[in-house]
Design a protein around this motif. Structure first.
Motif, PDB file in Angstrom:
ATOM      1  N   GLU A  87       0.820  -1.081   0.215  1.00  0.00           N
ATOM      2  CA  GLU A  87      -0.129   0.119  -0.119  1.00  0.00           C
ATOM      3  C   GLU A  87       0.465   1.155  -0.421  1.00  0.00           C
ATOM      4  O   GLU A  87       1.774   1.610   0.840  1.00  0.00           O
ATOM      5  CB  GLU A  87      -0.933  -0.079   1.130  1.00  0.00           C
ATOM      6  CG  GLU A  87      -1.905  -1.276   1.090  1.00  0.00           C
ATOM      7  CD  GLU A  87      -3.162  -0.766   2.251  1.00  0.00           C
ATOM      8  OE1 GLU A  87      -3.006   0.243   2.983  1.00  0.00           O
ATOM      9  OE2 GLU A  87      -4.197  -1.235   1.996  1.00  0.00           O
ATOM     10  N   ARG A  94      -4.654   6.527  -1.417  1.00  0.00           N
ATOM     11  CA  ARG A  94      -4.177   5.193  -1.261  1.00  0.00           C
ATOM     12  C   ARG A  94      -4.503   4.321  -2.381  1.00  0.00           C
ATOM     13  O   ARG A  94      -5.181   4.529  -2.688  1.00  0.00           O
ATOM     14  CB  ARG A  94      -4.441   4.476   0.351  1.00  0.00           C
ATOM     15  CG  ARG A  94      -4.282   3.489   0.820  1.00  0.00           C
ATOM     16  CD  ARG A  94      -4.480   2.960   2.273  1.00  0.00           C
ATOM     17  NE  ARG A  94      -5.283   3.807   2.644  1.00  0.00           N
ATOM     18  CZ  ARG A  94      -4.204   3.765   3.828  1.00  0.00           C
ATOM     19  NH1 ARG A  94      -2.756   3.234   3.097  1.00  0.00           N
ATOM     20  NH2 ARG A  94      -4.284   5.281   4.930  1.00  0.00           N
ATOM     21  N   SER A  96      -3.310   0.880  -4.010  1.00  0.00           N
ATOM     22  CA  SER A  96      -2.959  -1.025  -3.181  1.00  0.00           C
ATOM     23  C   SER A  96      -2.710  -1.087  -4.475  1.00  0.00           C
ATOM     24  O   SER A  96      -3.100  -1.411  -6.044  1.00  0.00           O
ATOM     25  CB  SER A  96      -3.899  -1.422  -3.310  1.00  0.00           C
ATOM     26  OG  SER A  96      -4.287  -0.286  -1.534  1.00  0.00           O
TER      27      SER A  96
END
Length: 335
Positions: A87, A94, A96
């Protein structure tokens, strides 16, 4: 089996998937970035992901607020190898990373073609043998790719996004729509609207720059000068006009004083004048302006017009220019 790398970006109304292919993918707020996250907290070129032989690395590009991977801060300029499940935090977003093994594209295409040929033979249709679909010899149709809906969010090159005077794809409005509308048609349609509306939005959002004489367009200076009832003749340069408009409020507050008149003359001539009005032998209400330049270096008519505008109404004046003393010849020195 091939490796598919995808980034899931979330935060502040953004919920998108991006496919990471071989090469460098830039992340930031600048429209040239392949993964563009439009937020003022992000640097224009915040970070970049490089993929080479299924190895992905993340590098912070000296960003303002830094980049974290799994909670650890990256050292600017030093690549960090990424693994599936990592992450990345580029505040306030954010990202991922997911790495998935998928069947080779050619195998998927061949399997689909064999299925179509088997179906055609079983139906004993009178039509001739089916012609291979376009793309089966190379890349398969999007409908045959695993998770083909994600391919719509794959970033294209910057040259595909921007054309002179017209955006080919949406760079902002598409992010405001649900993911189901993230397709090529919607992106191109919104791109036409953005080509007209985004410049208008920028002008409104940055209108304070038009009100500052230092950054206002040259054609806008006439309107700003009308606030102070200033009229400029062609002898005023662009820099002189901007300086006078910027100081007009202070000069008007002290209009009629020796300091204000001297400052206006300094802006126009580029030289600081000496104004004297306290000499005993002078006539009442008479002051002298001494300029450290020759009379032929200025337009006296325009100079006197400036003085008449900024001097006290009841006062009179005289202008003295610098006089160059002729060097004495040898014969004059001997005599």
């Amino acid at each position: 089996m091939a490796i598919r790398a995808q980034i899931h970006a979330t935060g502040l109304g953004v919920n998108r998937f991006f496919i990471i292919e071989e090469g460098i993918v830039r992340i930031g707020s600048d429209p040239v970035c392949e993964i563009r996250l439009d937020h003022p907290l992000l640097s224009p070129l915040h970070a970049q992901i490089q993929r080479q032989d299924n190895v992905l690395t993340l590098t912070d590009l000296d960003s303002m607020r830094g980049t974290r991977v799994n909670g650890e801060w990256l050292v600017s300029g030093e690549p960090r190898t990424l693994a599936s499940g990592d992450e990345m935090l580029l505040h306030p977003y954010r990202l991922s990373l997911t790495l998935v093994e998928v069947a080779d594209a050619a195998q998927v295409a061949q399997t689909a073609f064999d299925h179509l040929r088997t179906s055609a033979d079983s139906s004993q249709a009178a039509a001739p043998s089916p012609t291979p679909m376009v793309g089966l010899s190379g890349a398969p149709p999007a409908s045959l790719l695993p998770d083909s809906s994600l391919a719509l969010d794959r970033p294209t090159s910057p040259s595909d996004h921007f054309l002179p005077g017209l955006n080919q794809h949406s760079v902002r409005y598409l992010n405001m729509l649900p993911t189901i509308y993230h397709n090529d048609f919607t992106s191109r349609f919104l791109g036409m609207l953005e080509a007209t509306l985004l410049p208008i939005e920028w002008t409104v959002a940055n209108f304070d720059m038009f009100l500052d004489p230092r950054s206002a367009p040259e054609a806008f200076l006439g309107w700003l000068s009308s606030w102070f009832d200033l009229l400029f003749d062609p002898t005023w340069s662009d820099e002189q006009r901007r300086t006078l408009i910027g100081e007009a409020q202070q000069l008007f507050a002290m209009r009629g004083t020796a300091w204000a008149l001297g400052r206006v003359l300094e802006i126009y001539t580029g030289h600081t004048p000496i104004i004297s009005d306290l000499e005993d032998e002078k006539e009442p209400f008479l002051f002298t302006i001494k300029l450290p330049l020759r009379e032929r270096d200025v337009n006296r008519i325009l100079l006197e017009r400036i003085i008449d505008t900024d001097k006290p109404a009841h006062a009179t004046y005289k202008v003295e220019f610098e006089r160059r003393v002729r060097k004495s010849t040898i014969w004059e020195q001997l005599g």
